[in-house]
Design a protein around this motif. Structure first.
Motif, mmCIF file in Angstrom:
data_model
loop_
_atom_site.group_PDB
_atom_site.id
_atom_site.type_symbol
_atom_site.label_atom_id
_atom_site.label_comp_id
_atom_site.label_asym_id
_atom_site.label_seq_id
_atom_site.Cartn_x
_atom_site.Cartn_y
_atom_site.Cartn_z
ATOM 1 N N HIS A 17 0.831 -1.078 0.137
ATOM 2 C CA HIS A 17 0.076 -0.146 0.011
ATOM 3 C C HIS A 17 0.765 1.315 0.122
ATOM 4 O O HIS A 17 0.733 2.281 1.028
ATOM 5 C CB HIS A 17 -0.827 0.048 1.016
ATOM 6 C CG HIS A 17 -2.271 0.715 0.826
ATOM 7 N ND1 HIS A 17 -2.597 1.914 1.829
ATOM 8 C CD2 HIS A 17 -3.212 0.405 0.016
ATOM 9 C CE1 HIS A 17 -3.654 2.578 1.424
ATOM 10 N NE2 HIS A 17 -4.172 1.722 0.398
ATOM 11 N N GLY B 104 -0.860 -2.616 -4.241
ATOM 12 C CA GLY B 104 -2.007 -1.301 -3.907
ATOM 13 C C GLY B 104 -2.842 -0.976 -4.732
ATOM 14 O O GLY B 104 -2.680 -1.320 -6.150
ATOM 15 N N SER C 35 -6.069 -1.511 1.260
ATOM 16 C CA SER C 35 -5.026 -2.051 1.984
ATOM 17 C C SER C 35 -5.075 -3.222 2.284
ATOM 18 O O SER C 35 -3.767 -4.135 2.486
ATOM 19 C CB SER C 35 -4.590 -0.797 3.114
ATOM 20 O OG SER C 35 -5.866 -0.974 4.051
ATOM 21 N N LEU D 250 -0.369 2.010 5.910
ATOM 22 C CA LEU D 250 -1.422 1.159 6.370
ATOM 23 C C LEU D 250 -0.917 0.880 7.866
ATOM 24 O O LEU D 250 0.398 0.951 8.149
ATOM 25 C CB LEU D 250 -1.517 -0.119 5.705
ATOM 26 C CG LEU D 250 -0.571 -1.321 5.871
ATOM 27 C CD1 LEU D 250 -1.349 -2.637 5.046
ATOM 28 C CD2 LEU D 250 0.599 -1.010 5.253
#
Length: 314
Positions: A29, A54, A81, A105
């Motif tokens: 992410h 991501g 995420s 995240l």
């Protein structure tokens, strides 16, 4: 590795990685500028080969914002995420990446995917976090553990935390001697009303019996006795660890986190964060981390991945 206070240990550790190929790393992410910048720095230093995992549109937008060219990086598009964390774990379990790097995240979301029973990344050990610290006022690098993952570890978890840190130390600094682990508490005597002191005493005996391998463990030690031979002498403490510690095992996450951040923000320490105990190392970086901390964390992951590849770690 040289332990003189005049040596830049940061450069020494990065130097250990120069003969090694960049480690294939799933970056989970990476939708913020600071993460893309960290990736670019690590690629420039030849520490990682990233796979970005991501939402494609958000990753591309963040890269454009910071001017980072990601056209040469593999990018796996996921919806959010949580899916990115699960996909990264799948890539690691399949051997397609040898490390995982936290992006934008929450840590528990990432680690939840890694420790899930179906992930294929769990080992017999509890996962734990380690900070490798280098500070001008102490003559050698040392590890603080666990300051980020295990909240109130019991004795079996503390044993795993200690063993994970020992394995990291030996990968980075060599196996020619056993690292010295000091188990911290508020006092240096065993007190039945203070669980940290009871755990410390038990960990010492576990090390004596080989349940914690390749380390010299002593405790309970108050922080001053652990790092200062003069303080230990003043209190009459006879210990092979006191004043010469390589690893500080803290009682809980709060004490460890405060200690590490005090050393970083007030003591000017270089610090690298890594999660150990899974089948691949997990790079944890913070938005507050500078370039040195980010690269040092990647360097630790590179060394741990190489140790696992060559069989130094099982």
């Amino acid at each position: 590795m040289t332990t003189s206070p005049t040596v830049d240990h940061y450069q020494q550790i990065l130097g250990l990685c120069r003969p090694l190929p960049p480690v294939h790393t799933a970056v989970v992410h990476p939708v913020k500028v600071n993460v893309l910048t960290a990736i670019a720095d690590a690629v420039a230093a030849k520490l990682i080969t990233p796979t970005l995992v991501g939402p494609r549109e958000r990753i591309v937008a963040a890269a454009a914002e910071c001017g980072t060219d990601i056209s040469g990086f593999e990018l796996i598009d996921t919806e959010h995420s949580h899916a990115a964390a699960a996909t990264a774990a799948e890539l690691a379990a399949a051997g397609k990446v040898q490390a995982i790097m936290k992006g934008s995240l929450h840590t528990d979301e990432l680690l939840g995917a890694i420790v899930a029973a179906a992930s294929g990344l769990r080992t017999e050990r509890r996962i734990s976090h380690a900070f490798l610290m280098s500070i001008p006022t102490y003559p050698k690098p040392f590890i603080i553990t666990d300051a980020a993952v295990n909240i109130v570890p019991d004795l079996p978890v503390k044993a795993d935390i200690t063993q994970n840190a020992v394995d990291l130390w030996r990968v980075v600094f060599g196996s020619d001697r056993k690292p010295k682990a000091g188990v911290l508490a508020a006092v240096e005597t065993v007190n039945a009303k203070m669980q940290a002191t009871l755990d410390a005493a038990a960990l010492c005996k576990m090390a004596d019996r080989g349940q914690i391998a390749n380390a010299i463990v002593d405790g309970p030690l108050a922080f001053d006795n652990a790092i200062s031979a003069a303080a230990a002498l003043e209190k009459g403490i006879v210990s092979p660890v006191a004043g010469d510690v390589d690893i500080l095992v803290v009682p809980d996450i709060e004490s460890g986190n405060m200690l590490a951040k005090q050393l970083i923000f007030l003591g000017g320490a270089d610090a690298a964060g890594i999660v150990l105990g899974a089948r691949v190392p997990v790079i944890l970086t913070s938005r507050a981390d500078g370039l040195r901390a980010r690269l040092l964390s990647c360097a630790l992951a590179t060394l741990m991945a190489e140790a696992r590849r060559t069989g130094q770690l099982k």
